[in-house]
Scaffold this motif. Structure first.
Motif, PDB file in Angstrom:
ATOM      1  N   GLY A 210      12.164 -11.998  16.911  1.00  0.00           N
ATOM      2  CA  GLY A 210      12.540 -13.097  16.023  1.00  0.00           C
ATOM      3  C   GLY A 210      11.375 -13.894  15.473  1.00  0.00           C
ATOM      4  N   PHE A 212       8.596 -15.621  13.478  1.00  0.00           N
ATOM      5  CA  PHE A 212       8.504 -15.742  12.030  1.00  0.00           C
ATOM      6  C   PHE A 212       7.144 -16.270  11.582  1.00  0.00           C
ATOM      7  CE2 PHE A 212       9.152 -18.330   8.184  1.00  0.00           C
ATOM      8  CZ  PHE A 212       9.549 -17.325   7.309  1.00  0.00           C
ATOM      9  N   ALA A 249      20.114 -11.763   8.755  1.00  0.00           N
ATOM     10  CA  ALA A 249      20.062 -12.869   9.715  1.00  0.00           C
ATOM     11  C   ALA A 249      21.145 -12.726  10.781  1.00  0.00           C
ATOM     12  CB  ALA A 249      20.208 -14.207   8.997  1.00  0.00           C
ATOM     13  N   ALA A 256      20.401 -12.668  19.368  1.00  0.00           N
ATOM     14  CA  ALA A 256      20.282 -13.928  20.109  1.00  0.00           C
ATOM     15  C   ALA A 256      21.477 -14.111  21.040  1.00  0.00           C
ATOM     16  CB  ALA A 256      20.170 -15.103  19.154  1.00  0.00           C
ATOM     17  N   LEU A 260      21.557 -14.393  25.029  1.00  0.00           N
ATOM     18  CA  LEU A 260      22.131 -15.544  25.744  1.00  0.00           C
ATOM     19  C   LEU A 260      23.138 -15.100  26.793  1.00  0.00           C
ATOM     20  CD1 LEU A 260      22.707 -18.340  23.081  1.00  0.00           C
ATOM     21  CD2 LEU A 260      20.925 -18.154  24.804  1.00  0.00           C
TER      22      LEU A 260
ATOM     23  N   LEU B 103      25.055 -22.072  25.294  1.00  0.00           N
ATOM     24  CA  LEU B 103      24.821 -22.417  23.883  1.00  0.00           C
ATOM     25  C   LEU B 103      23.590 -23.314  23.732  1.00  0.00           C
ATOM     26  CD1 LEU B 103      26.190 -22.046  21.064  1.00  0.00           C
ATOM     27  CD2 LEU B 103      27.228 -24.286  21.429  1.00  0.00           C
ATOM     28  N   ASP B 105      20.833 -23.031  24.993  1.00  0.00           N
ATOM     29  CA  ASP B 105      19.617 -22.228  24.852  1.00  0.00           C
ATOM     30  C   ASP B 105      19.530 -21.481  23.525  1.00  0.00           C
ATOM     31  OD1 ASP B 105      18.336 -22.864  27.189  1.00  0.00           O
ATOM     32  OD2 ASP B 105      19.437 -21.387  28.360  1.00  0.00           O
ATOM     33  N   LEU B 106      20.555 -21.646  22.682  1.00  0.00           N
ATOM     34  CA  LEU B 106      20.559 -20.925  21.401  1.00  0.00           C
ATOM     35  C   LEU B 106      19.248 -21.089  20.637  1.00  0.00           C
ATOM     36  CD1 LEU B 106      22.307 -19.221  19.376  1.00  0.00           C
ATOM     37  CD2 LEU B 106      22.870 -21.396  18.290  1.00  0.00           C
ATOM     38  N   PRO B 107      18.717 -22.310  20.526  1.00  0.00           N
ATOM     39  CA  PRO B 107      17.468 -22.462  19.759  1.00  0.00           C
ATOM     40  C   PRO B 107      16.293 -21.685  20.349  1.00  0.00           C
ATOM     41  CG  PRO B 107      18.540 -24.580  20.022  1.00  0.00           C
ATOM     42  CD  PRO B 107      19.277 -23.621  20.903  1.00  0.00           C
ATOM     43  N   PHE B 108      16.315 -21.398  21.664  1.00  0.00           N
ATOM     44  CA  PHE B 108      15.273 -20.549  22.240  1.00  0.00           C
ATOM     45  C   PHE B 108      15.452 -19.099  21.792  1.00  0.00           C
ATOM     46  CE2 PHE B 108      14.615 -23.357  26.270  1.00  0.00           C
ATOM     47  CZ  PHE B 108      13.695 -24.124  25.586  1.00  0.00           C
ATOM     48  N   ALA B 109      16.689 -18.698  21.601  1.00  0.00           N
ATOM     49  CA  ALA B 109      16.973 -17.284  21.355  1.00  0.00           C
ATOM     50  C   ALA B 109      17.115 -16.956  19.877  1.00  0.00           C
ATOM     51  CB  ALA B 109      18.248 -16.873  22.103  1.00  0.00           C
ATOM     52  N   LEU B 110      17.567 -17.905  19.079  1.00  0.00           N
ATOM     53  CA  LEU B 110      17.808 -17.626  17.659  1.00  0.00           C
ATOM     54  C   LEU B 110      16.488 -17.679  16.901  1.00  0.00           C
ATOM     55  CD1 LEU B 110      20.364 -17.195  15.832  1.00  0.00           C
ATOM     56  CD2 LEU B 110      20.063 -19.565  15.121  1.00  0.00           C
ATOM     57  N   PRO B 111      16.154 -16.612  16.166  1.00  0.00           N
ATOM     58  CA  PRO B 111      14.916 -16.638  15.378  1.00  0.00           C
ATOM     59  C   PRO B 111      14.890 -17.860  14.453  1.00  0.00           C
ATOM     60  CG  PRO B 111      15.776 -14.427  15.456  1.00  0.00           C
ATOM     61  CD  PRO B 111      16.804 -15.307  16.107  1.00  0.00           C
ATOM     62  N   THR B 112      13.713 -18.445  14.334  1.00  0.00           N
ATOM     63  CA  THR B 112      13.627 -19.711  13.609  1.00  0.00           C
ATOM     64  C   THR B 112      14.024 -19.567  12.138  1.00  0.00           C
ATOM     65  OG1 THR B 112      11.286 -19.289  13.292  1.00  0.00           O
ATOM     66  CG2 THR B 112      11.896 -20.714  15.120  1.00  0.00           C
ATOM     67  N   ALA B 113      13.697 -18.430  11.540  1.00  0.00           N
ATOM     68  CA  ALA B 113      14.037 -18.256  10.130  1.00  0.00           C
ATOM     69  C   ALA B 113      15.548 -18.262   9.944  1.00  0.00           C
ATOM     70  CB  ALA B 113      13.455 -16.947   9.611  1.00  0.00           C
ATOM     71  N   VAL B 114      16.260 -17.670  10.908  1.00  0.00           N
ATOM     72  CA  VAL B 114      17.725 -17.639  10.831  1.00  0.00           C
ATOM     73  C   VAL B 114      18.264 -19.067  10.938  1.00  0.00           C
ATOM     74  CG1 VAL B 114      19.824 -16.777  11.917  1.00  0.00           C
ATOM     75  CG2 VAL B 114      17.775 -15.343  11.850  1.00  0.00           C
ATOM     76  N   PHE B 153      17.373 -29.404  16.135  1.00  0.00           N
ATOM     77  CA  PHE B 153      17.886 -28.100  16.567  1.00  0.00           C
ATOM     78  C   PHE B 153      16.874 -27.422  17.490  1.00  0.00           C
ATOM     79  CE2 PHE B 153      17.988 -23.517  16.072  1.00  0.00           C
ATOM     80  CZ  PHE B 153      19.322 -23.208  16.267  1.00  0.00           C
TER      81      PHE B 153
END
Lengths: 278, 280, 330
Positions: A210, A212, A249, A256, A260, B103, B105-114, B153
């Motif tokens: 992920g 960027f 995306a 992600a 999780l 949930l 921890d989502l910001p740790f796992a979700l790519p920042t661009a997304v 976020f």
């Protein structure tokens, strides 16, 4: 029934839960839902088409390659570093741990910049690389380097506390029973830490796929060649191809979510916990 | 193992110190230390006057102000709501708690661009949330508010995950002790619980702040990137790089890094002091 | 001072207390003794107001406090793990109860500090007021916890396993010291313990509990010498059991007379010194029951493989239906 002295009144409790859930709903859940909603805005057809373009497929392939190289590298490093740090006593240990953590406190953009300064056309080794017709920046090696740097601490960070807690009694017992160092590692240490290792690898992989900022600086954004999935998202988005951008995306968002879920299962099943700094 | 290194570290029956330590040090030097040193080397090569000129140009100053200001604002929002979330997760049982916890921890796992494009989609005037804010005259996307929301976020899990273990570890006994001594619930919170979790809350704030200052991917889509107005410091580095202005990029990067290190050093000192006091 | 009437408490499906009645006179030092799960800590927490009973009443000094919140009961409570406020100095810990008073009960800061110093002197921690709890030893922390509880001038002092987390040596010193303090200050105190030695040494009266019920209330000597139930006989002190028609005969290892024409015979398979006596262990001839006997160490130690014949000279008979008789045997 009177209220317990150390718990909130039902009203306060309901209010706190409501505030927390509303906040999380707005800041975490809605963005997540928006990704899938925007991706499927025009139905499943355009969504699938957007993923089937050669550029999108190339981006997916590159992302997988990058992760396949950088994650194992950091896994080996993480195990070696944790072994040295947790099984031996030596001065300067705290400093070493701080240095391993360093990439967490560096901006992703700066993480990319340092490699441009080293290997870019005007960089320290730029002339030498050009002479030998080697390309690191705006090519795959640069992306790998930036990704390894960014994900450097992940595995070590999960293993060090775990191995500290486990101590070295097991290993000393194995050595005293005549096992060699490698036998001890394979048959005693590794089984003890395998879930913690998996946990660290999982988080490392999520970040590697992920990332960027750092990758953006070193990649050069060459379509079909140096575009990873997150970079491809940006390009499509800036071209106002919103369905395409959100379709790619949504794959990353799925990754992600899988991360999780796996993380939660590992935490729940094996009592593992992530540190606060990622 | 040489005699010298045997003295340097305490003897152990376990093998593999030389190999694992040597590999660790070599890999660390190669991947982290040398590249990071390059940037300071490069900055040193600029000389004071050029460093000050490019590192503290009006445009750079505006970018710092924006980056540090929004990161601080987001950190404060997260300190308040992160504490509430941590409290709810530690103290209360409700259905779906496991999901809510994951949930976080989502910001740790979700790519920042997304995260960046998703937040932008939400807060543009046509977006799910933006459409309700537009009639009120509140513009979020392409303003500092949007940047702050992106940093909220990104920073939330830092606060929640810093506070959670300390809160869980605090135990009911100290609260019961306060109650037996006549304290009201509010006095117990302000005088016993809050001071005890204060260092953790501060740590969470600082981690979120440091991350927010350097954050790029989730911000650039929602910020609008107008120089002097909504141009964050990391974006300015990228802009300078694209114009081959390496000196400017380096100087700004060094200023940002020193600021982050200073913040992290400060929290380490605070934590060390509180650990010393509590005798742990 | 304290009157408990019909206290019951249930945690989910688990009944913790079944109708407890207990009266404590002013100035008494009471031990609640029992194994874990006997309900002793729950009872203590109900008296403090940290838990609320499902039914029954708690009277404190004639006042019904059954529904009074803990903060308004003025009961000092000392926790097993001290529960000190780690971020406050020792002096601030001690003064906490005074500093949270509001309205007309407010006390000036100088007076609070003076009171804290006075209490620290009382618990022999003079000069440590500016330390943090983390910098003290376990015994010192427990004394800070005690000073903190005493600062609010409680009408009743409750202690939950007060020595549970301490080393044996510290524990012994602290016990004697607590006993003296209780007397000197004229406190009324109740403490919870699972250690019978502690209960017998410290308390004026011991309340033996098991499975949410009071088994026996009495002076330490009475509880030890005249246990009223098989549980008390077994839990307080060491007991040998002999099967008898319609029940069991219980006797202590020292309640025997060794005599060649004794009715019981034991084949000794282990001997060791236990303080001032020899302890011989073995199986009874006939029933095969394991027994422990104390023999005077002024005589030679019994040998392994030796058969000792003896008569219990004092024992208690517990019938299967719960009745019991006791006293000297013929």
């Amino acid at each position: 029934m009177s209220q317990q002295p150390t718990s909130e009144s039902p009203l306060a409790r309901a209010a706190l839960i409501t505030v927390a859930l509303t906040f999380l709903g707005f800041f975490l859940l809605l963005p997540l839902l928006a990704v899938f909603s925007e991706a499927l805005r025009q139905g499943a057809g355009p969504f699938l088409d957007a993923l089937h373009t050669p550029d999108a497929l190339a981006a997916i392939r590159l992302t997988l390659i990058i992760a396949a190289i950088s994650v194992p590298l950091n896994m080996v490093f993480g195990v070696a570093a944790s072994w040295a740090i947790t099984k031996f006593q030596f001065p300067g240990k705290a400093l070493l741990i701080t240095l391993i953590d360093l990439p967490f406190s560096v901006s992703p953009v700066v993480s990319g910049l340092i490699f441009v300064l080293l290997f870019g056309a005007n960089g320290l080794f730029g002339a030498w690389l050009a002479e030998h017709d080697l390309k690191i920046i705006f090519a795959v090696p640069g992306i790998v380097l930036a990704t390894v740097f960014i994900t450097f601490p992940f595995v070590a960070r999960e293993l060090i506390p775990l191995m500290l807690e486990q101590g070295k009694d097991d290993e000393e017992a194995a050595i005293s029973l005549g096992a060699t160092g490698w036998q001890t590692f394979w048959h005693v240490t590794l089984p003890n830490i395998r879930w913690g290792l998996l946990y660290g690898v999982l988080l490392c992989n999520a970040r590697a796929m992920g990332e960027f900022g750092a990758v953006s600086v070193v990649s050069g954004h060459i379509r079909g060649e140096t575009n990873t999935m997150p970079l491809h998202v940006e390009i499509l988005y800036n071209e106002y191809d919103f369905v395409g951008a959100f379709a790619v995306a949504s794959l990353l968002a799925l990754l992600a979510l899988v991360t999780l879920v796996a993380k939660t299962v590992l935490e729940w099943r094996f009592g593992l916990h992530a540190g606060a700094r990622h | 193992m040489s005699a010298r290194s045997t003295r340097w570290r305490q003897p152990s029956v376990l093998p593999g110190f030389g190999l694992s330590f040597g590999f660790t040090l070599a890999w660390l030097t190669l991947i982290v230390l040398i590249p990071l040193a390059t940037i300071f080397l490069k900055a040193a090569g600029l000389g004071w006057s050029e460093f000050l000129a490019v590192g503290f140009s009006p445009r750079a100053m505006a970018a710092y102000q924006l980056s540090f200001g929004t990161a601080a604002a987001a950190g404060l929002v997260n300190a308040v709501f992160g504490l509430i979330v941590a409290w709810v997760l530690v103290r209360f049982d409700f259905t779906g708690k496991q999901v809510v916890s994951a949930l976080v921890d989502l910001p740790f796992a979700l790519p920042t661009a997304v995260a960046g494009i998703a937040l932008t989609a939400l807060y543009t005037p046509e977006g799910w949330i933006g459409q309700f804010l537009e009639p009120l005259g509140i513009k979020v996307a392409f303003t500092w508010i949007g940047i702050t929301i992106a940093l909220v976020f990104i920073g939330l899990p830092f606060v929640v995950r810093s506070v959670e273990p300390v809160l869980a570890d605090l135990g009911r006994e100290v609260e019961e002790a306060a109650a037996t001594l006549g304290a009201t619930r509010w006095q117990t919170f302000t005088r016993v619980i809050f001071p005890a979790i204060g260092p953790a809350l501060l740590t969470g704030f600082a981690l979120a702040f440091a991350r927010g200052v350097g954050e790029y991917g989730s911000v650039i889509f929602i910020s609008g990137n107008m120089p002097g107005r909504t141009e964050i410091a990391p974006l300015l580095i990228v802009t300078q790089l694209e114009q081959y202005a390496y000196a400017g990029a380096t100087a700004i990067a060094v200023v940002m890094m020193l600021a982050s290190f200073a913040v992290l050093l400060l929290i380490n000192l605070i934590q060390a002091a509180s650990r010393w006091r509590m005798g742990a | 001072m304290i009157h408990l009437r019909g206290i019951t408490k249930q945690f989910g499906d688990y009944p913790a207390l079944h109708g407890i009645d207990l009266d404590v006179a002013p100035g008494e030092f009471i031990a609640l003794l029992g194994p874990s799960g006997s309900g002793k800590t729950t009872l203590l927490r109900i008296i403090a107001g940290l838990e609320f009973q499902d039914s029954g009443t708690v009277l404190l000094g004639g006042e019904d406090v059954s529904r009074t919140p803990v903060a308004d009961r003025h009961v000092g409570f000392v926790f097993q793990h001290y529960a000190l406020f780690r971020h406050m100095t020792v002096a601030d810990n001690v003064a906490f109860g005074l500093s949270v008073r509001r309205g007309k009960h407010r006390i000036a800061k100088a007076a609070r500090q003076a009171r804290a110093e006075e209490l620290l002197r009382l618990v022999q921690l003079e000069g440590l007021g500016s330390r943090y709890p983390g910098q003290l030893s376990g015994g010192q922390r427990q004394r800070v916890a005690l000073a903190r509880a005493l600062a609010i001038e409680p009408r009743l002092l409750l202690l939950d396993e007060p020595f549970g987390a301490l080393d044996a040596k510290v524990r012994k010193d602290l016990r004697r010291w607590l006993r003296d303090l209780h007397k000197a200050m004229g406190l009324t105190s109740i403490f919870v313990t699972h250690d019978q030695e502690e209960a017998l040494e410290l308390a004026d009266r011991v309340v033996v509990m098991s499975q949410g019920r009071i088994e026996q209330i009495g002076a330490p000597d009475a509880v030890y010498m005249n246990p009223e139930t098989p549980f008390v006989s077994h839990f307080v002190g060491e007991t040998n059991r002999l099967p008898a028609s319609g029940g069991e005969i219980h006797f202590r290892p020292h309640e025997i007379t060794v005599t060649p024409d004794g009715s019981e015979a034991v084949l000794v398979d282990n001997v060791f010194r236990k303080g001032a006596v020899w302890r011989a262990e073995g199986l009874l001839e006939g029933s095969g029951q394991f027994v422990e006997l104390d023999l005077p160490s002024s005589q030679d130690a019994p040998r392994l493989g030796q058969t000792i014949r003896f008569n219990p000279h004092r024992a208690r008979m517990f019938n299967a239906d719960g009745d019991h008789t006791q006293g000297d045997l013929p």
